[in-house]
Write an enzyme that holds these catalytic residues in place. Structure first.
Site, PDB file in Angstrom:
ATOM      1  N   VAL A 117       1.091  -1.285   0.042  1.00  0.00           N
ATOM      2  CA  VAL A 117      -0.195  -0.040  -0.083  1.00  0.00           C
ATOM      3  C   VAL A 117       0.989   1.269  -0.023  1.00  0.00           C
ATOM      4  CG1 VAL A 117      -1.703   1.333   1.040  1.00  0.00           C
ATOM      5  CG2 VAL A 117      -1.618  -1.374   1.418  1.00  0.00           C
ATOM      6  N   CYS A 118       0.643   2.009  -1.089  1.00  0.00           N
ATOM      7  CA  CYS A 118       1.515   3.548  -0.971  1.00  0.00           C
ATOM      8  C   CYS A 118       3.003   3.138  -1.079  1.00  0.00           C
ATOM      9  CB  CYS A 118       1.009   3.987   0.157  1.00  0.00           C
ATOM     10  SG  CYS A 118       1.150   5.985  -0.013  1.00  0.00           S
ATOM     11  N   VAL A 119       3.734   3.696   0.002  1.00  0.00           N
ATOM     12  CA  VAL A 119       5.176   3.549  -0.180  1.00  0.00           C
ATOM     13  C   VAL A 119       5.687   2.206   0.233  1.00  0.00           C
ATOM     14  CG1 VAL A 119       5.629   6.161  -0.410  1.00  0.00           C
ATOM     15  CG2 VAL A 119       5.241   4.843   1.964  1.00  0.00           C
TER      16      VAL A 119
END
Length: 330
Positions: A117-119
């Site tokens: 998720v995301c970074v």
């Protein structure tokens, strides 16, 4: 017969982004309620120990199991959220603690699929899980991901990317889109649609940005319109006219138009076209069906009608859409 419960393990650590952790469980928690067979997920938070973890938002969360306990399990889906640090010049730096990276690598070996998720993509990359794969992350750290890991094909534009059994998500809120895609793969599009409606979301922004998505069907308030919607979905490959729908609902055509406008904010024709485009999008993303066959399957009749509907709804063509957003095969 109830579907087997799917085990989801979410990696947590100090400084982890809160929404990365809490967003997917909100999606998964609705599956059991919206699934006809009662199938669902069991979500566990895993950390180095069972002490409370302080997230980036300052909110503390309590792990369910340790990494050691998770490593002894058979994991269906491993979710890896991210964390960033901001320097004095307000530059964003992804965090990839070596100990956490090692834990992720170990747990990935026990998992059917892995998603960041995301970074969190930086953790997967550091663990070697993205080598030779196409991946995405938050736009602000995508250049860093590409520079640190040249063996990864970084694409910052899509909302999420699937390459084999590894999924990567972009911005923080896209964790909901990614989670819906996982639900669709596990329990089907209908269940994912039901969950999305409860969350008042789009379904489904599969790999694309919002301008490439058809809005989620608005929630109606009457059984009559719900029956009509289900009737439309079952007969999209057939000729659907306002007269046919009015007869099915036992109302006049003018009354039908008023019902659609009041309940869904659009005409029957616009609704039908949106539903057909949404089905066509899914076919383009997941199959090699020809455009001629696709036009027939989705009720457009001709390829020209299909192309015009895509241009009108998504501002692109079916061919361009398939080239850009076709999910990588497992």
């Amino acid at each position: 017969m109830t579907s087997p419960e799917r085990s989801v393990v979410i990696v947590v650590f100090d400084g982890v982004d809160l929404l990365d952790v809490t967003g997917p469980p909100e999606v998964f928690s609705l599956v059991r309620r919206e699934s006809d067979d009662g199938g669902g997920y069991r979500v566990r938070l895993a950390a180095e120990n069972l002490a409370p973890v302080t997230t980036s938002a300052g909110v503390r969360i309590v792990p369910d199991i340790t990494f050691e306990e998770a490593a002894a399990m058979s994991i269906d889906t491993l979710l890896v959220p991210g964390s960033v640090e901001v320097d004095d010049e307000r530059r964003i730096h992804p965090v990839a603690d070596p100990d956490t990276v090692d834990r992720v690598a170990t747990l990935a070996g026990r998992s059917r699929r892995v998603a960041s998720v995301c970074v969190g993509a930086h953790l997967l990359a550091a663990a070697g899980l993205l080598d030779g794969k196409r991946a995405t992350t938050h736009w602000s750290t995508a250049p860093r991901l590409a520079a640190d890991h040249p063996e990864v094909e970084v694409d910052a534009e899509p909302i999420f990317i699937r390459d084999g059994n590894v999924w990567t998500g972009a911005g923080i809120s896209s964790c909901l889109d990614l989670s819906l895609a996982l639900v669709a793969e596990d329990f089907g599009e209908i269940v994912a649609l039901r969950v999305a409606r409860q969350l008042v979301m789009y379904l489904k922004r599969s790999g694309g940005q919002s301008q490439f998505s058809v809005p989620l069907e608005p929630v109606s308030t009457t059984r009559r319109i719900e029956d009509l919607r289900h009737h439309i979905m079952r007969h999209l490959d057939e000729r659907l006219t306002t007269a046919d729908l009015a007869a099915h609902a036992h109302v006049g055509e003018r009354q039908l138009a008023r019902i659609f406008k009041a309940e869904l904010g659009m005409t029957p024709a616009v609704y039908i076209e949106s539903a057909r485009v949404e089905r066509a999008r899914h076919q383009l993303e997941t199959t090699d069906v020809t455009l001629e066959r696709l036009a027939s399957l989705c009720g457009f009749g001709t390829t020209d009608t299909l192309v015009r509907a895509f241009r009108r709804t998504l501002n692109t063509t079916p061919t361009e859409y398939r080239l850009r957003f076709r999910a990588a095969r497992a």
